[in-house]
Write a protein that holds these residues in place. Structure first.
Motif, short mmCIF file in Angstrom:
data_model
loop_
_atom_site.label_atom_id
_atom_site.label_comp_id
_atom_site.label_asym_id
_atom_site.label_seq_id
_atom_site.Cartn_x
_atom_site.Cartn_y
_atom_site.Cartn_z
N LYS A 1 -4.10 17.00 -2.65
CA LYS A 1 -5.12 17.84 -3.28
C LYS A 1 -6.28 17.01 -3.84
CE LYS A 1 -1.74 21.37 -4.64
NZ LYS A 1 -1.12 22.10 -5.78
N VAL A 2 -6.08 15.71 -3.96
CA VAL A 2 -7.09 14.86 -4.57
C VAL A 2 -8.01 14.23 -3.53
CG1 VAL A 2 -7.47 12.96 -6.20
CG2 VAL A 2 -5.39 14.32 -6.35
N LEU A 3 -7.49 13.92 -2.36
CA LEU A 3 -8.20 13.11 -1.38
C LEU A 3 -9.57 13.66 -0.97
CD1 LEU A 3 -5.21 11.98 0.88
CD2 LEU A 3 -6.40 10.66 -0.87
N PRO A 4 -9.72 14.95 -0.68
CA PRO A 4 -11.05 15.44 -0.30
C PRO A 4 -12.09 15.20 -1.40
CG PRO A 4 -9.37 17.04 0.31
CD PRO A 4 -8.69 16.02 -0.53
N HIS B 1 -1.66 14.27 6.76
CA HIS B 1 -2.41 15.29 7.49
C HIS B 1 -3.84 15.40 6.94
CE1 HIS B 1 -3.22 18.95 9.74
NE2 HIS B 1 -3.55 19.56 8.61
N VAL B 2 -3.98 15.33 5.62
CA VAL B 2 -5.30 15.40 5.01
C VAL B 2 -6.12 14.17 5.40
CG1 VAL B 2 -6.55 15.40 2.81
CG2 VAL B 2 -4.50 16.80 3.08
N ILE B 3 -5.50 12.99 5.43
CA ILE B 3 -6.21 11.77 5.83
C ILE B 3 -6.71 11.89 7.27
CG2 ILE B 3 -5.90 9.31 6.33
CD1 ILE B 3 -3.93 9.22 3.97
N GLN B 4 -5.90 12.45 8.14
CA GLN B 4 -6.32 12.65 9.53
C GLN B 4 -7.53 13.59 9.61
OE1 GLN B 4 -2.36 13.91 10.91
NE2 GLN B 4 -2.42 12.21 12.37
N GLN B 5 -7.52 14.65 8.82
CA GLN B 5 -8.65 15.57 8.81
C GLN B 5 -9.91 14.90 8.27
OE1 GLN B 5 -7.03 18.81 6.42
NE2 GLN B 5 -6.63 20.04 8.27
N SER C 1 -10.60 11.71 8.34
CA SER C 1 -11.06 10.72 9.30
C SER C 1 -11.87 11.36 10.42
CB SER C 1 -9.87 9.96 9.87
OG SER C 1 -10.28 8.96 10.78
N ALA C 2 -11.48 12.58 10.81
CA ALA C 2 -12.23 13.30 11.84
C ALA C 2 -13.59 13.77 11.31
CB ALA C 2 -11.41 14.49 12.33
N GLN C 3 -13.65 14.00 10.01
CA GLN C 3 -14.89 14.50 9.40
C GLN C 3 -15.83 13.37 9.00
OE1 GLN C 3 -14.15 17.03 6.04
NE2 GLN C 3 -16.33 17.37 5.60
N TYR C 4 -15.25 12.27 8.53
CA TYR C 4 -16.03 11.12 8.07
C TYR C 4 -15.66 9.90 8.92
CZ TYR C 4 -16.55 14.05 3.87
OH TYR C 4 -16.80 15.06 3.00
N PRO C 5 -16.57 9.37 9.71
CA PRO C 5 -16.23 8.23 10.58
C PRO C 5 -15.86 6.96 9.84
CG PRO C 5 -18.61 8.66 10.58
CD PRO C 5 -17.97 9.79 9.86
N TRP C 6 -16.18 6.86 8.56
CA TRP C 6 -15.86 5.67 7.78
C TRP C 6 -14.51 5.76 7.07
CZ3 TRP C 6 -15.66 7.48 2.80
CH2 TRP C 6 -16.42 8.62 2.51
N ILE D 1 -5.09 5.67 12.11
CA ILE D 1 -6.21 6.43 12.64
C ILE D 1 -7.51 5.78 12.19
CG2 ILE D 1 -6.26 8.01 10.66
CD1 ILE D 1 -7.08 10.23 12.63
N GLY D 2 -8.45 5.67 13.13
CA GLY D 2 -9.76 5.13 12.82
C GLY D 2 -9.84 3.62 12.76
N LEU D 3 -8.73 2.92 13.08
CA LEU D 3 -8.72 1.46 13.02
C LEU D 3 -9.12 0.87 14.36
CD1 LEU D 3 -5.45 0.90 10.97
CD2 LEU D 3 -7.79 1.11 10.13
#
Length: 332
Positions: free
Chosen positions: A26-29, A64-68, A70-75, A319-321
């Motif tokens: 709930k905090v990550l976004p 799951h939130v981190i994956q979402q 990463s898809a939204q923010y390329p960094w 993901i994203g590495l």
């Protein structure tokens, strides 16, 4: 055994954030949104930063939130550990992939405000190797604050920590310092101990400590004690010396009592029945011996696990590495 992520080329980016994640879906976004709002205002790092979330096998939907994100923010990048490894081991997993000339760490609960990032970067730019945030008022339970103070005193004694330096999870460091501590391959990681072993050019910045944005802390008393043991037994032999001194003290006390009993025998010629004192003495000496054996066993156990190449962490997904084909994997 999983392979370790290698250290990418230095200074590929201006700034890397490494943030361990546990129970913070709930905090990550909100954390990502606040980080972007601050980092995009800094000319030195605008468009040249990354945030690496290391999901320490969180029981909620954090991965799951981190994956979402990463898809939204390329960094935004992510590492999922196969098993829970602890905060400091998770940091090492992120350090191994960080590409910034400066690497920062912070908690995932927004108790560390992203708005304080410029203050840490300014102090680092003054010539420091590492900068810690020092909190004016801590929003933690009383037992955590008391334990932190005890840990601070013990760290000062065991690791010669500079007086007044508060070891907080909110820190900034140069990439070369990160590369130095990545040489450590033992399974029991204490990042602050590693930092103190490679540099004493450390600064502090006073900041505010905030309430947790959502959820409850995953840092229990058991984990705090485990971290204390890592510091005490992985970066100092002082506990072994203390047990030696305790043994010498008890042996000297026993020798002194023996002399007094001999004197009493020849002067009073009446030895009182001393069953109670005898039992107390046996319990004290036996307890001291067990403490010493336990301390030796703790050290030997850590040596055994290190020699057996127990990994600091095991990566389950990312993901994203950097692409796996671009990495030179190295086993722990």
């Amino acid at each position: 055994m999983a392979a370790d992520l290698p250290l990418p080329p230095a200074a590929a980016l201006a700034l890397s954030f490494v943030i361990p994640v546990y129970g913070s879906e709930k905090v990550l976004p909100e954390l990502v949104s606040r980080l972007q709002a601050v980092l995009d205002t800094l000319p030195a790092v605008r468009g040249s930063y990354e945030v690496i979330f290391v999901c320490d096998r969180s029981p909620d939907r954090s991965w799951h939130v981190i994956q979402q994100l990463s898809a939204q923010y390329p960094w935004v990048r992510g590492i999922l550990l196969r098993m829970n490894a602890g905060q400091h081991n998770a940091l090492m997993a992120g350090f191994a992939q960080a590409r910034g000339a400066i690497v920062m760490t912070m908690d995932d609960d927004l108790q560390h405000a992203p708005s304080d990032i410029p203050a840490l970067l300014d102090e680092l730019a003054s010539g420091r190797d590492v900068v810690y945030a020092r909190f004016k008022n801590r929003k933690h339970a009383s037992w955590k604050i008391a334990g932190s103070r005890l840990n601070d005193m013990v760290a000062g004694y065991l690791m010669q920590k500079p007086k007044g330096l508060y070891l907080s999870p909110f820190r900034a460091m140069r990439a070369e310092i990160v590369r130095d501590i990545l040489r450590y391959r033992g399974p029991y990681v204490y990042v602050d101990g590693l930092l103190l072993s490679v540099t004493r050019n450390i600064g502090t910045v006073d900041v505010e400590h905030h309430d947790r944005f959502a959820g409850d802390s995953g840092y229990s008393l058991r984990k705090s004690i485990s971290l204390w043991l890592k510091m005490a037994t992985s970066f100092s032999i002082v506990p072994l010396r203390l047990t030696s001194f305790a043994g010498l003290f008890l042996a000297g006390l026993g020798f002194l009592l023996a002399i007094l009993l001999i004197i009493q025998k020849f002067t009073i010629d009446k030895m009182p029945i001393g069953w109670s004192s005898l039992i107390v003495t046996i319990l004290i000496i036996g307890g001291a011996q067990l403490v010493a054996l336990g301390m030796l066993g703790e050290y030997l156990g850590r040596v055994l696990l290190t020699l057996n190449s127990r990994p600091q962490y095991v990566i389950g997904d990312s993901i994203g590495l950097l692409a796996a084909d671009d990495q030179n994997h190295k086993d722990l």
